[in-house]
Design an enzyme around this catalytic site. Structure first.
Site, short mmCIF file in Angstrom:
data_model
loop_
_atom_site.label_atom_id
_atom_site.label_comp_id
_atom_site.label_asym_id
_atom_site.label_seq_id
_atom_site.Cartn_x
_atom_site.Cartn_y
_atom_site.Cartn_z
N LYS A 76 0.77 -1.12 -0.02
CA LYS A 76 -0.07 -0.05 -0.11
C LYS A 76 0.75 1.26 -0.13
O LYS A 76 1.92 1.23 0.93
CB LYS A 76 -0.79 -0.05 1.24
CG LYS A 76 -1.94 1.24 1.28
CD LYS A 76 -2.84 0.88 2.74
CE LYS A 76 -3.95 1.81 2.76
NZ LYS A 76 -4.70 1.51 3.87
N SER A 151 -9.59 1.29 2.56
CA SER A 151 -8.82 2.30 1.97
C SER A 151 -7.91 1.45 1.23
O SER A 151 -7.11 1.77 0.04
CB SER A 151 -8.17 3.50 2.69
OG SER A 151 -7.15 2.72 3.65
N SER A 175 -9.90 -1.04 6.87
CA SER A 175 -9.36 -0.98 5.56
C SER A 175 -8.61 -2.12 4.94
O SER A 175 -7.97 -2.08 3.84
CB SER A 175 -8.38 0.41 5.52
OG SER A 175 -8.99 1.50 5.33
N1 GLN Z 1 -13.50 3.12 6.18
C1 GLN Z 1 -12.78 3.62 7.24
C2 GLN Z 1 -12.57 5.17 7.32
O1 GLN Z 1 -12.80 5.75 6.20
C3 GLN Z 1 -11.44 3.02 7.48
C4 GLN Z 1 -10.26 3.36 6.96
C5 GLN Z 1 -9.09 2.76 7.30
O2 GLN Z 1 -9.11 1.67 7.83
N2 GLN Z 1 -7.80 3.16 7.20
O3 GLN Z 1 -12.16 5.86 8.23
#
Ligand code: GLN
Length: 468
Positions: A76, A151, A175
């Site tokens: 990532k 994400s 994410s």
């Molecule tokens: N969807 C969640 C958010 O928008 C999780 C994001 C993540 O785990 N980085 O914060």
């Protein structure tokens, strides 16, 4: 059927496959598929890849190769590799070049893995669809009109279309698990503190964890074992001392009332119910559990995380690194650089985070959220005296359409209902495929274990995999 890490290792070891040929295969698949899917932002430099290929070849030649030696892996784009670009999905870091290796990168390099490229992500990991990336959306390989999730959408998609056997993502509120669920691969969010965060761009420092994606529980376990471990460079890193082996009682806790809620898709619910019934047939006891503060987890997450985001992102000031728009005064430079460099979602979170931390609101929001967080943690400890794992879906819906939720932040946040409790409490959880909808969209189950209960997750995961 993708080859497992063990199969690839066997072929590399007996010479039917070479490291160079394996890397070429990966590159070819990426070349063929990524134009459409856009899982990758870039490949690492030829020098970086070539150095690792040579190292891996040497390790095979002198018999020091391990199962990850010579295996191509995608990271990532919030994980630093020295001398390589890392944008965090943001324009503000468009030309940033990392000056050191993340601890996970050091570990993978030492094992001779081939770091191949950087995966697309929502800007600074804020989002659940990669639509918040400054570099375009990642499409779902199972249906390109739909999101890959986020994400870590790029990391999940590249494994799903067969570009690499494994990848790394980060999970602050879901994410890793959510994109794994949307793309039909396995994703692990380790216990907070098991994998070093050194060299991971910070989003919510009390919640962030790096974790692996793969085609099977066994592959994900291999990667976890390689990257987990104490690191003096991360002050929240846990000691290495291993606990006694986990005792498996074959009891699964299911918070049915929490799961059967408004907004849960009928296909998700019936698939989850069928999965639980299958486990019951295998001799597992299913226990209906109630965790009182689960309902509060979204509110807690969206206060604590915003607060941490607002303080962590203060470092992107347009002066020290990244995009810089010099103005007449330093305050103007600061405003202009951040306005030009940050997308809407990042700015929204910084603003709300600053608000919940401001004097007068700190007690009402931030402190209150932290005390509910503590109550939830206690409830979880208590529950794990009775069950091995808690089972839930990862997401209330299968992968949604690109554009469907992007203009409605609240709808997007509600997608995180089943994943955020895990990060709030700091325990590990795994997403495992559990079939597909009639339209071919992946469905999945989430197992959650106690603090440092990764071994339990692998045991359960392997048992569950056999049922699908
Ligand atoms: N969807 C969640 C958010 O928008 C999780 C994001 C993540 O785990 N980085 O914060």
């Amino acid at each position: 059927m993708q080859k497992s890490l063990k199969q690839l290792h066997g072929e590399l070891k007996n010479g039917t496959l070479t490291v160079r040929a394996l890397v070429e295969q990966s590159r070819d698949v990426i070349k063929e598929k990524d134009g459409d899917i856009h899982a990758l932002l870039d490949m690492y430099s030829d020098v970086c890849i070539e150095t690792q290929i040579q190292k891996a070849e040497e390790m095979f030649a002198n018999n020091t190769a391990t199962v990850l030696t010579g295996i191509p892996i995608v990271l990532k784009d919030n994980i630093l590799v020295k001398g390589e670009g890392a944008t965090g999905g943001s324009k503000i870091l468009e030309n940033y070049v990392a000056v050191y290796d993340a601890t996970v990168v050091k570990r993978l390099k030492a094992l001779g893995s081939i770091l191949l490229g950087r995966a697309n992500m929502d800007e600074f990991a804020m989002g659940g669809s990669t639509e918040n990336s400054a570099y375009g959306v990642t499409k779902n390989p199972h249906d390109t009109t739909r999101v890959a999730g986020g994400s870590s959408g790029g990391s999940a998609a590249v494994v799903a279309y067969g570009g690499v056997p494994i990848s790394l993502g980060s999970d602050t509120g879901g994410s890793i698990r959510q994109p794994a669920a949307f793309c039909g691969v396995v994703g692990l969010k380790p216990t907070y503190g098991k994998v070093s965060r050194f060299g991971l761009m910070a989003m919510g420092s009390s919640l962030d964890q790096i974790g692996p994606f793969g085609n099977s529980v066994e592959d994900v376990e291999e990667v976890y074992n390689a990257i987990a471990g104490n690191d003096p460079m991360d002050s929240t890193s846990l000691p290495d001392a291993r606990k006694e082996p986990d005792v498996i009682r074959k009891v699964i806790g299911v918070p049915w009332k929490f799961i059967k809620r408004e907004g849960i898709d009928a296909k998700v619910l019936s698939n989850f119910t069928a999965s639980i019934e299958k486990m019951e047939k295998e001799g597992y006891t299913i226990k209906d559990i109630t965790i009182e503060h689960l309902e509060k987890s979204l509110s807690v997450y969206y206060i604590v995380m915003f607060a941490e985001v607002s303080s962590n992102l203060a470092r992107y000031d347009g002066i020290r690194y990244g995009l810089s728009h010099p103005g007449e005064t330093s305050i103007k430079s600061y405003f202009e650089s951040r306005t030009a460099g940050f997308g809407d979602e990042v700015r929204r979170r910084i603003l709300i985070g600053t608000y919940v931390l401001s004097s007068g609101y700190y007690d009402a929001y931030y402190n209150k959220a932290n005390s509910v967080r503590e109550m939830l943690r206690k409830e979880f400890i208590h529950i794990f005296n009775e069950v091995d794992v808690i089972a839930m879906p990862n997401t209330p819906t299968p992968a949604f359409k690109i554009g469907e939720k992007i203009s409605d932040p609240l709808a997007m946040y509600l997608e995180d209902i089943f994943t955020v409790p895990v990060n709030i409490v700091g325990v590990p959880a795994i997403a495992i495929p559990s079939g597909k909808t009639e339209a071919g969209l992946p469905l999945s189950i989430q197992f959650i274990a106690c603090h440092e209960g990764e071994q339990t997750l692998f045991t359960y995961g392997k048992a569950f995999e056999k049922l699908y």
